[in-house]
Design a protein around this motif. Structure first.
Motif, PDB file in Angstrom:
ATOM      1  N   MET A   1       4.096  -6.226   0.782  1.00 49.11           N
ATOM      2  CA  MET A   1       2.710  -5.816   0.851  1.00 49.11           C
ATOM      3  C   MET A   1       1.820  -6.992   0.486  1.00 49.11           C
ATOM      4  O   MET A   1       2.152  -7.809  -0.362  1.00 49.11           O
ATOM      5  N   ARG A 115      -3.609   3.485  -0.057  1.00 48.74           N
ATOM      6  CA  ARG A 115      -3.269   2.200   0.557  1.00 48.74           C
ATOM      7  C   ARG A 115      -3.548   2.225   2.046  1.00 48.74           C
ATOM      8  O   ARG A 115      -3.405   3.251   2.699  1.00 48.74           O
ATOM      9  N   ASP A 122       1.925  -2.471   4.837  1.00 44.99           N
ATOM     10  CA  ASP A 122       0.890  -2.315   3.815  1.00 44.99           C
ATOM     11  C   ASP A 122      -0.081  -3.484   3.909  1.00 44.99           C
ATOM     12  O   ASP A 122       0.339  -4.642   3.978  1.00 44.99           O
TER      13      ASP A 122
END
Length: 170
Positions: A1, A115, A122
Motif C-alpha cells: 500500500m 481506504r 490500496d
C-alpha cells in the motif's frame, strides 16, 4: 500500500489521490464487541438528502444512477464501488458514515479506516481510533464533494452522540 495517509480534517483534490473517477472505498472498524453499519449518503448542494434513493446501505445497495454500490469484501467490513462519472449533477457530495447498530459507543472501537482502492491496489487511507471519540454512536467518516467542477475529499471524522438519527438530521 502507498504510504499516503489522509489526516482528520484534511481536504484534498480527489485526482491527487485517485487518478480515476471510478474506484472503491473500503470502510473497516476493528471491534468485535459492537456492530457497525456503513452507509453512503448522496447529498444535494444544500447538504440535504433530497432523494432517499441516494442513501446507499445494506438494504438499498445501489443508487438509481449506478454511481454508488455497496458490497462486502474479505478483510473489510464494507466496500463501496464509486463511479463519479455516473453521479448526477444534483448530487453534490457523497458522505461515508458509520453507525452503531445496538449498544455501545465509538470510543469502544480499537481502530478503523476508510481506504481508497484503484484496480485492486490500496492507494491511501484515513485512519481513526476509538480514543478520537467519546459517547458518539455515529460518525461522518469521509466526504467526497464537488467544488469548482472538481471532486475533492475531506477526512471528516465527526461524531454524533445521537446516533444515525442525529447524523441524518445534521
Amino acid at each position: 500500500m502507498a504510504n499516503n495517509r489522509i489526516q482528520r480534517g484534511q481536504r484534498l483534490n480527489l485526482k491527487d489521490i485517485v487518478p480515476s473517477k471510478k474506484f472503491e472505498l473500503a470502510a473497516y472498524i476493528n471491534n468485535s464487541d459492537i456492530v457497525v453499519d456503513f452507509s453512503c449518503f448522496g447529498l444535494d448542494a444544500s447538504g440535504k438528502l433530497s432523494d432517499e434513493r441516494y442513501m446507499t446501505f445494506f438494504n438499498q445497495p445501489l443508487t438509481p444512477c449506478g454511481g454508488v454500490e455497496i458490497g462486502n469484501a474479505t478483510g473489510d467490513s464494507t466496500v463501496f464501488s464509486i463511479d463519479l462519472e455516473r453521479i448526477p449533477f444534483n448530487i453534490n457530495s457523497l458522505i461515508i458514515t458509520a453507525a452503531i447498530d445496538g449498544n455501545g459507543t465509538m470510543s469502544q472501537l480499537r481502530d478503523g479506516y476508510v481506504r481508497f482502492i484503484l484496480n485492486g491496489q490500496d492507494i491511501t487511507r484515513f485512519s481513526f481510533h476509538g480514543a478520537d471519540f467519546a459517547l458518539e454512536k455515529a460518525l461522518m467518516l469521509l466526504e467526497i464533494y464537488r467544488k469548482n467542477d472538481e471532486w475533492r475529499v475531506c477526512a471528516t471524522g465527526q461524531g454524533f452522540n445521537g446516533g444515525l438519527e442525529a447524523l441524518v438530521k445534521h
